[in-house]
Scaffold this motif. Structure first.
Motif, PDB file in Angstrom:
ATOM      1  N   GLN A 122      -3.672  71.634 -54.456  1.00 50.60           N
ATOM      2  CA  GLN A 122      -4.689  72.593 -53.989  1.00 50.60           C
ATOM      3  C   GLN A 122      -4.443  74.055 -54.351  1.00 50.60           C
ATOM      4  O   GLN A 122      -5.334  74.739 -54.845  1.00 50.60           O
ATOM      5  CB  GLN A 122      -4.845  72.474 -52.475  1.00 50.60           C
ATOM      6  CG  GLN A 122      -5.852  73.464 -51.912  1.00 50.60           C
ATOM      7  CD  GLN A 122      -5.729  73.598 -50.419  1.00 50.60           C
ATOM      8  OE1 GLN A 122      -5.551  72.605 -49.738  1.00 50.60           O
ATOM      9  NE2 GLN A 122      -5.813  74.816 -49.910  1.00 50.60           N
ATOM     10  N   GLU A 155       1.383  71.442 -47.586  1.00 52.90           N
ATOM     11  CA  GLU A 155       0.987  70.781 -46.337  1.00 52.90           C
ATOM     12  C   GLU A 155       2.147  70.705 -45.345  1.00 52.90           C
ATOM     13  O   GLU A 155       2.341  69.689 -44.694  1.00 52.90           O
ATOM     14  CB  GLU A 155       0.444  69.383 -46.645  1.00 52.90           C
ATOM     15  CG  GLU A 155      -0.773  69.370 -47.553  1.00 52.90           C
ATOM     16  CD  GLU A 155      -1.973  70.093 -46.947  1.00 52.90           C
ATOM     17  OE1 GLU A 155      -2.135  70.060 -45.712  1.00 52.90           O
ATOM     18  OE2 GLU A 155      -2.727  70.713 -47.710  1.00 52.90           O
ATOM     19  N   GLU A 199      -9.290  58.727 -41.682  1.00 52.52           N
ATOM     20  CA  GLU A 199      -9.471  59.883 -42.586  1.00 52.52           C
ATOM     21  C   GLU A 199      -9.323  59.505 -44.057  1.00 52.52           C
ATOM     22  O   GLU A 199      -8.294  59.004 -44.475  1.00 52.52           O
ATOM     23  CB  GLU A 199      -8.426  60.951 -42.234  1.00 52.52           C
ATOM     24  CG  GLU A 199      -8.507  62.174 -43.122  1.00 52.52           C
ATOM     25  CD  GLU A 199      -7.308  63.107 -42.970  1.00 52.52           C
ATOM     26  OE1 GLU A 199      -6.604  63.044 -41.942  1.00 52.52           O
ATOM     27  OE2 GLU A 199      -7.068  63.890 -43.908  1.00 52.52           O
TER      28      GLU A 199
HETATM   29  O1  4AD Z   1      -5.591  65.963 -45.419  1.00 53.28           O
HETATM   30  P1  4AD Z   1      -4.617  66.196 -46.540  1.00 53.28           P
HETATM   31  O2  4AD Z   1      -3.200  66.380 -46.194  1.00 53.28           O
HETATM   32  O3  4AD Z   1      -5.203  67.457 -47.321  1.00 53.28           O
HETATM   33  C1  4AD Z   1      -4.605  68.097 -48.373  1.00 53.28           C
HETATM   34  O4  4AD Z   1      -3.616  67.739 -48.938  1.00 53.28           O
HETATM   35  C2  4AD Z   1      -5.406  69.251 -48.867  1.00 53.28           C
HETATM   36  N1  4AD Z   1      -4.508  70.132 -49.612  1.00 53.28           N
HETATM   37  C3  4AD Z   1      -6.554  68.753 -49.708  1.00 53.28           C
HETATM   38  C4  4AD Z   1      -7.421  69.856 -50.209  1.00 53.28           C
HETATM   39  O5  4AD Z   1      -8.126  70.481 -49.441  1.00 53.28           O
HETATM   40  N2  4AD Z   1      -7.424  70.089 -51.503  1.00 53.28           N
HETATM   41  O6  4AD Z   1      -4.721  65.010 -47.568  1.00 53.28           O
HETATM   42  C5  4AD Z   1      -5.951  64.690 -48.175  1.00 53.28           C
HETATM   43  C6  4AD Z   1      -6.187  63.196 -48.148  1.00 53.28           C
HETATM   44  C7  4AD Z   1      -6.272  62.596 -46.763  1.00 53.28           C
HETATM   45  O7  4AD Z   1      -7.558  62.738 -46.212  1.00 53.28           O
HETATM   46  C8  4AD Z   1      -5.936  61.141 -47.036  1.00 53.28           C
HETATM   47  O8  4AD Z   1      -7.070  60.457 -47.519  1.00 53.28           O
HETATM   48  C9  4AD Z   1      -4.929  61.241 -48.152  1.00 53.28           C
HETATM   49  O9  4AD Z   1      -5.099  62.507 -48.747  1.00 53.28           O
HETATM   50  N3  4AD Z   1      -3.551  61.110 -47.662  1.00 53.28           N
HETATM   51  C10 4AD Z   1      -2.789  60.015 -47.838  1.00 53.28           C
HETATM   52  N4  4AD Z   1      -3.055  58.828 -48.416  1.00 53.28           N
HETATM   53  C11 4AD Z   1      -2.071  57.912 -48.437  1.00 53.28           C
HETATM   54  N5  4AD Z   1      -0.835  58.108 -47.927  1.00 53.28           N
HETATM   55  C12 4AD Z   1      -0.523  59.290 -47.342  1.00 53.28           C
HETATM   56  N6  4AD Z   1       0.702  59.475 -46.872  1.00 53.28           N
HETATM   57  C13 4AD Z   1      -1.537  60.305 -47.278  1.00 53.28           C
HETATM   58  N7  4AD Z   1      -1.569  61.564 -46.799  1.00 53.28           N
HETATM   59  C14 4AD Z   1      -2.800  62.034 -47.048  1.00 53.28           C
END
Ligand code: 4AD
Ligand code: MG
Length: 430
Positions: free
Chosen positions: A186, A164, A353
């Motif tokens: 992922q 990411e 989100e």
């Molecule tokens: O949207 P993100 O960054 O997506 C991914 O990491 C993809 N690789 C997922 C995939 O398609 N397999 O993160 C996914 C979710 C977010 O929607 C949020 O709910 C959570 O992870 N998230 C966090 N939760 C708490 N603290 C943080 N710093 C977060 N960053 C992301």
């Protein structure tokens, strides 16, 4: 072996049972004293009198302190006025360990004080409720995937490359090399999906977030399903079904805990499928209509997500984000390549989100170009590119942030209470 627990005393009315726990509270009034006993499964009032109890036990009233550990034997009696509908007429109270003066008292404590004492704060009624709901959410996620024949595939925490973006990587020594803590499983889940069809990983993920917000942890748990032969539409259907299942399980099994948290349960009961689906361009229009100064092409900030989420009583699926603001691995829309086949699920009530997902780029050359454009080093991703060399198929997946989901379902103001021991920019202990 027979063990008794407070949550099960209703099956033992008028029986003598032994309960092992801790003093939650004490109230004395002359010839009678009341001990609120907690054992992790619940809280029960024990009534201690000289009439029913031996002398040594009775005299403990002058000794016991909050959180002292005790074993109480007594008769279970139904009483409508009692918490949980039952009380215990104590026959014997045994002191296991006398607690020193307990730092968390009935008076209001500041959040930093409570967080410094998180290891003890977990003993409170409110935290019990949150941890139980968290447990039920995890269990329901696992059951959901299990019922659909997904295979759990654990992915590594030490990784060689970013998933990411490099901005939030935690770097660590790895013998003579360096490694990063995983931001997401992922890319490995994609490998597993091409091996096993439908898979998911579920584990801790790490992000060196530079912002202190009520939605960000540096260590959080994420569940990531990944499915071969799924397009974006099927991905969104699955995400919606999963959320519906989680909410239904919590409503079914954790109503009492939701009440303890004073959660407005009607808000959870109002959730209906199908969830509204909104093209990114329409979401921008909605924001502009609401007076927000956000041009097409910008990513949403927390306030924008709040506005979109608050406009519906069910979670909203926003899809087709501009490719430029999304990750390298997302497939572009064939008809309108400026859009990525991406989706975010925004929770209602301003929680923002909770899910991010997409259809993945399955063409080797397009993926290589995307990586070059982003300044990434393809040599670190050769194994990932192999997935496009050997039997590439359309595939999709998403990631659900566990703590974001717990915070939303529990109605918490801040994500730090949604995990037993939070890690944030400013907190590494306890
Ligand atoms: O949207 P993100 O960054 O997506 C991914 O990491 C993809 N690789 C997922 C995939 O398609 N397999 O993160 C996914 C979710 C977010 O929607 C949020 O709910 C959570 O992870 N998230 C966090 N939760 C708490 N603290 C943080 N710093 C977060 N960053 C992301
Ligand atoms: Mg995201």
């Amino acid at each position: 072996m027979h063990e008794y627990f407070i949550q099960n005393v209703r099956f033992h009315e008028d029986e003598v049972v032994t309960l092992k726990g801790w003093v939650y509270n004490l109230r004395k009034s002359g010839k009678i004293w009341f001990l609120l006993l907690r054992d992790g499964t619940g809280i029960i009032q024990c009534v201690v009198t000289k009439h029913d109890c031996d002398e040594a036990s009775f005299d403990l009233k002058d000794v016991l302190t909050q959180e002292s550990s005790v074993i109480v034997t007594g008769l279970v009696r139904a009483d409508d006025r009692a918490e949980g509908g039952y009380e215990l007429i104590a026959h014997k109270v045994e002191l296991v360990s006398l607690a020193q003066e307990y730092p968390i008292t009935k008076k209001e404590h500041g959040i930093e004080f409570l967080m410094d004492h998180r290891h003890l704060w977990l003993r409170s009624r409110r935290q019990h409720a949150i941890m139980r709901i968290r447990h039920t959410i995890i269990k329901s996620i696992r059951t959901f995937f299990d019922q659909r024949d997904f295979i759990l595939v654990d992915t590594p925490i030490f990784q060689k490359m970013a998933t990411e973006g490099t901005a939030t990587l935690f770097e660590t020594e790895y013998y003579d090399d360096k490694a990063y803590l995983t931001q997401s499983g992922q890319l490995y889940a994609e490998a597993a999906a091409l091996a096993l069809g439908k898979v998911y990983c579920f584990g801790p993920t790490f992000r060196a977030e530079k912002s202190k917000t009520r939605r960000h942890l540096t260590e959080f748990w994420m569940v990531e399903p990944e499915m071969a032969y799924y397009d974006l539409e099927m991905d969104m259907d699955l995400a919606e079904e999963m959320i519906m299942y989680i909410v239904a399980e919590v409503l079914l099994n954790r109503r009492q805990e939701l009440e303890t948290l004073e959660r407005d349960i009607s808000k959870l009961e109002a959730i209906r499928t199908p969830f509204p689906r909104m093209h990114y361009a329409d979401a921008i229009k909605l924001l502009q209509e609401k007076g927000e100064d956000i041009p097409w092409g910008d990513d949403f900030g927390a306030p924008h997500e709040t506005i979109i989420g608050e406009s519906h009583s069910s979670p909203v699926l926003v899809h087709h984000y501009p490719a430029d603001i999304k990750a390298f691995y997302m497939k572009r829309d064939a008809e309108e390549p400026k859009y990525a086949l991406a989706v975010d699920m925004l929770a209602p009530e301003g929680y923002g989100e909770i899910i991010g997902g997409s259809q993945r780029e399955d063409d080797l050359n397009v993926l290589l170009e995307r990586m070059k454009a982003e300044g990434m080093a393809p040599e670190n991703y050769q194994w990932y590119l192999d997935l496009r060399r050997y039997g590439s198929v359309p595939h999709s997946g998403f990631g659900l942030g566990l703590e974001r989901t717990v915070a939303w379902i529990c109605g918490l103001k801040h994500i730090r209470e949604a995990i037993p021991f939070p890690r944030t920019m400013t907190r590494l202990t306890p």
